[in-house]
Design a protein around this motif. Structure first.
Motif, PDB file in Angstrom:
ATOM      1  N   ASN A 143       0.830  -1.201   0.000  1.00  0.00           N
ATOM      2  CA  ASN A 143       0.000   0.000   0.000  1.00  0.00           C
ATOM      3  C   ASN A 143       0.861   1.246   0.000  1.00  0.00           C
ATOM      4  OD1 ASN A 143      -1.247   2.235   2.060  1.00  0.00           O
ATOM      5  ND2 ASN A 143      -2.838   1.365   0.755  1.00  0.00           N
ATOM      6  N   PHE A 144       0.408   2.236  -0.763  1.00  0.00           N
ATOM      7  CA  PHE A 144       1.075   3.533  -0.801  1.00  0.00           C
ATOM      8  C   PHE A 144       0.010   4.596  -0.566  1.00  0.00           C
ATOM      9  CE2 PHE A 144       4.600   6.220  -2.026  1.00  0.00           C
ATOM     10  CZ  PHE A 144       3.972   7.384  -2.422  1.00  0.00           C
ATOM     11  N   HIS A 145       0.246   5.462   0.415  1.00  0.00           N
ATOM     12  CA  HIS A 145      -0.741   6.459   0.789  1.00  0.00           C
ATOM     13  C   HIS A 145      -0.118   7.844   0.755  1.00  0.00           C
ATOM     14  CE1 HIS A 145      -4.262   8.076   2.963  1.00  0.00           C
ATOM     15  NE2 HIS A 145      -3.371   8.844   3.575  1.00  0.00           N
ATOM     16  N   GLN A 146      -0.742   8.747   0.004  1.00  0.00           N
ATOM     17  CA  GLN A 146      -0.305  10.135   0.022  1.00  0.00           C
ATOM     18  C   GLN A 146      -1.452  11.057  -0.312  1.00  0.00           C
ATOM     19  OE1 GLN A 146       2.877  10.723  -2.837  1.00  0.00           O
ATOM     20  NE2 GLN A 146       1.497  10.568  -4.604  1.00  0.00           N
ATOM     21  N   TRP A 147      -1.560  12.154   0.387  1.00  0.00           N
ATOM     22  CA  TRP A 147      -2.573  13.183   0.170  1.00  0.00           C
ATOM     23  C   TRP A 147      -3.982  12.607   0.077  1.00  0.00           C
ATOM     24  CZ3 TRP A 147      -0.866  17.568   1.623  1.00  0.00           C
ATOM     25  CH2 TRP A 147       0.460  17.925   1.430  1.00  0.00           C
ATOM     26  N   GLY A 148      -4.272  11.665   0.945  1.00  0.00           N
ATOM     27  CA  GLY A 148      -5.617  11.116   1.010  1.00  0.00           C
ATOM     28  C   GLY A 148      -5.928  10.027   0.010  1.00  0.00           C
ATOM     29  N   ASP A 149      -5.000   9.691  -0.825  1.00  0.00           N
ATOM     30  CA  ASP A 149      -5.205   8.646  -1.832  1.00  0.00           C
ATOM     31  C   ASP A 149      -4.452   7.379  -1.455  1.00  0.00           C
ATOM     32  OD1 ASP A 149      -5.069  11.123  -4.430  1.00  0.00           O
ATOM     33  OD2 ASP A 149      -6.825  10.196  -3.510  1.00  0.00           O
ATOM     34  N   ASP A 150      -5.078   6.242  -1.704  1.00  0.00           N
ATOM     35  CA  ASP A 150      -4.460   4.943  -1.474  1.00  0.00           C
ATOM     36  C   ASP A 150      -4.233   4.226  -2.800  1.00  0.00           C
ATOM     37  OD1 ASP A 150      -6.130   4.910   1.488  1.00  0.00           O
ATOM     38  OD2 ASP A 150      -4.072   4.143   1.405  1.00  0.00           O
ATOM     39  N   TYR A 151      -3.082   3.618  -2.907  1.00  0.00           N
ATOM     40  CA  TYR A 151      -2.732   2.825  -4.079  1.00  0.00           C
ATOM     41  C   TYR A 151      -2.345   1.429  -3.587  1.00  0.00           C
ATOM     42  CZ  TYR A 151      -2.398   7.519  -6.010  1.00  0.00           C
ATOM     43  OH  TYR A 151      -2.671   8.803  -6.379  1.00  0.00           O
ATOM     44  N   TRP A 152      -2.715   0.414  -4.394  1.00  0.00           N
ATOM     45  CA  TRP A 152      -2.483  -0.966  -3.977  1.00  0.00           C
ATOM     46  C   TRP A 152      -1.704  -1.730  -5.024  1.00  0.00           C
ATOM     47  CZ3 TRP A 152      -3.810  -2.348   0.887  1.00  0.00           C
ATOM     48  CH2 TRP A 152      -4.718  -1.534   1.560  1.00  0.00           C
ATOM     49  N   GLY A 153      -0.824  -2.594  -4.546  1.00  0.00           N
ATOM     50  CA  GLY A 153      -0.141  -3.517  -5.428  1.00  0.00           C
ATOM     51  C   GLY A 153      -1.038  -4.692  -5.751  1.00  0.00           C
ATOM     52  N   GLN A 154      -0.514  -5.600  -6.565  1.00  0.00           N
ATOM     53  CA  GLN A 154      -1.324  -6.697  -7.080  1.00  0.00           C
ATOM     54  C   GLN A 154      -1.496  -7.826  -6.084  1.00  0.00           C
ATOM     55  OE1 GLN A 154       1.824  -6.234  -7.661  1.00  0.00           O
ATOM     56  NE2 GLN A 154       2.909  -8.135  -8.183  1.00  0.00           N
ATOM     57  N   GLY A 155      -0.770  -7.813  -4.994  1.00  0.00           N
ATOM     58  CA  GLY A 155      -0.877  -8.880  -4.007  1.00  0.00           C
ATOM     59  C   GLY A 155       0.108  -9.991  -4.291  1.00  0.00           C
ATOM     60  N   THR A 156       0.703 -10.487  -3.233  1.00  0.00           N
ATOM     61  CA  THR A 156       1.622 -11.611  -3.358  1.00  0.00           C
ATOM     62  C   THR A 156       1.280 -12.627  -2.282  1.00  0.00           C
ATOM     63  OG1 THR A 156       3.974 -12.243  -3.466  1.00  0.00           O
ATOM     64  CG2 THR A 156       3.405 -10.507  -1.904  1.00  0.00           C
ATOM     65  N   LEU A 157       1.202 -13.892  -2.678  1.00  0.00           N
ATOM     66  CA  LEU A 157       0.736 -14.942  -1.778  1.00  0.00           C
ATOM     67  C   LEU A 157       1.877 -15.462  -0.906  1.00  0.00           C
ATOM     68  CD1 LEU A 157      -1.490 -16.898  -0.833  1.00  0.00           C
ATOM     69  CD2 LEU A 157      -0.807 -18.414  -2.718  1.00  0.00           C
ATOM     70  N   VAL A 158       1.612 -15.498   0.384  1.00  0.00           N
ATOM     71  CA  VAL A 158       2.522 -16.103   1.349  1.00  0.00           C
ATOM     72  C   VAL A 158       1.803 -17.293   1.978  1.00  0.00           C
ATOM     73  CG1 VAL A 158       3.722 -15.790   3.553  1.00  0.00           C
ATOM     74  CG2 VAL A 158       3.761 -13.961   1.824  1.00  0.00           C
ATOM     75  N   THR A 159       2.406 -18.459   1.858  1.00  0.00           N
ATOM     76  CA  THR A 159       1.832 -19.675   2.421  1.00  0.00           C
ATOM     77  C   THR A 159       2.822 -20.273   3.403  1.00  0.00           C
ATOM     78  OG1 THR A 159       0.615 -20.112   0.372  1.00  0.00           O
ATOM     79  CG2 THR A 159       0.827 -21.923   1.934  1.00  0.00           C
ATOM     80  N   VAL A 160       2.370 -20.457   4.639  1.00  0.00           N
ATOM     81  CA  VAL A 160       3.229 -21.028   5.672  1.00  0.00           C
ATOM     82  C   VAL A 160       2.664 -22.391   6.053  1.00  0.00           C
ATOM     83  CG1 VAL A 160       4.285 -20.686   7.932  1.00  0.00           C
ATOM     84  CG2 VAL A 160       3.702 -18.701   6.506  1.00  0.00           C
ATOM     85  N   SER A 161       3.441 -23.419   5.811  1.00  0.00           N
ATOM     86  CA  SER A 161       2.990 -24.781   6.117  1.00  0.00           C
ATOM     87  C   SER A 161       3.414 -25.177   7.531  1.00  0.00           C
ATOM     88  CB  SER A 161       3.563 -25.762   5.103  1.00  0.00           C
ATOM     89  OG  SER A 161       4.975 -25.778   5.185  1.00  0.00           O
TER      90      SER A 161
END
Length: 114
Positions: free
Chosen positions: A95-113
Motif C-alpha cells: 500500500n502507498f498512501h499520500q494526500w488522502g489517496d491509497d494505491y495498492w499492489g497486485q498482491g503476493t501470496l505467502v503460504t506457511v505450512s
C-alpha cells in the motif's frame, strides 16, 4: 502511482521470507508505505506501515517477528518476515498512501505450512 510487489512464496513454519514493493509515478515527499494482508475467510488487515518520517507501525501479532524498512531513494518498502506461523498465510498487499489517496499492489501470496 504504480506498485510492483514481489517476494511471496511457500515456507515452513519458523522460516523467513522478504517482501519487496517498489513505487513509481508521481510521488511526493510526505507519504506512507506499508503492507496489508488478507487471509482465507478474513478481512484485509494492516500488517506494518512506515511513514516518510521512518516511524514504523505494526499489527500486534507480528511485533518482534516482522520488520518493515524503506529505501527512500528507490521508493521501495520491504517486509522481513521471520518466525513465520501458519496463521500468517495470506495474500499480502503493498500500500502507498499520500494526500488522502491509497494505491495498492497486485498482491503476493505467502503460504506457511505447519
Amino acid at each position: 502511482v504504480q506498485l510492483q510487489a514481489s517476494g511471496g512464496g511457500l515456507v515452513q513454519a519458523g522460516g523467513s521470507l522478504r517482501l519487496s514493493c517498489a513505487a513509481s509515478g508521481t510521488i511526493f515527499s510526505i507519504n506512507v508505505m506499508g503492507w496489508y494482508r488478507q487471509g482465507p475467510g478474513k478481512q484485509r488487515e494492516l500488517v506494518a506501515t512506515m511513514a516518510n518520517t521512518g516511524i514504523p507501525r505494526y499489527e500486534n501479532s507480528v511485533k518482534g517477528r516482522f520488520t518493515i524498512s524503506r529505501d527512500y531513494v528507490k521508493n521501495t518498502v520491504y517486509l522481513q518476515m521471520n518466525s513465520l506461523k501458519p496463521e500468517d498465510t495470506a495474500i499480502y498487499y503493498c500500500n502507498f498512501h499520500q494526500w488522502g489517496d491509497d494505491y495498492w499492489g497486485q498482491g503476493t501470496l505467502v503460504t506457511v505450512s505447519s
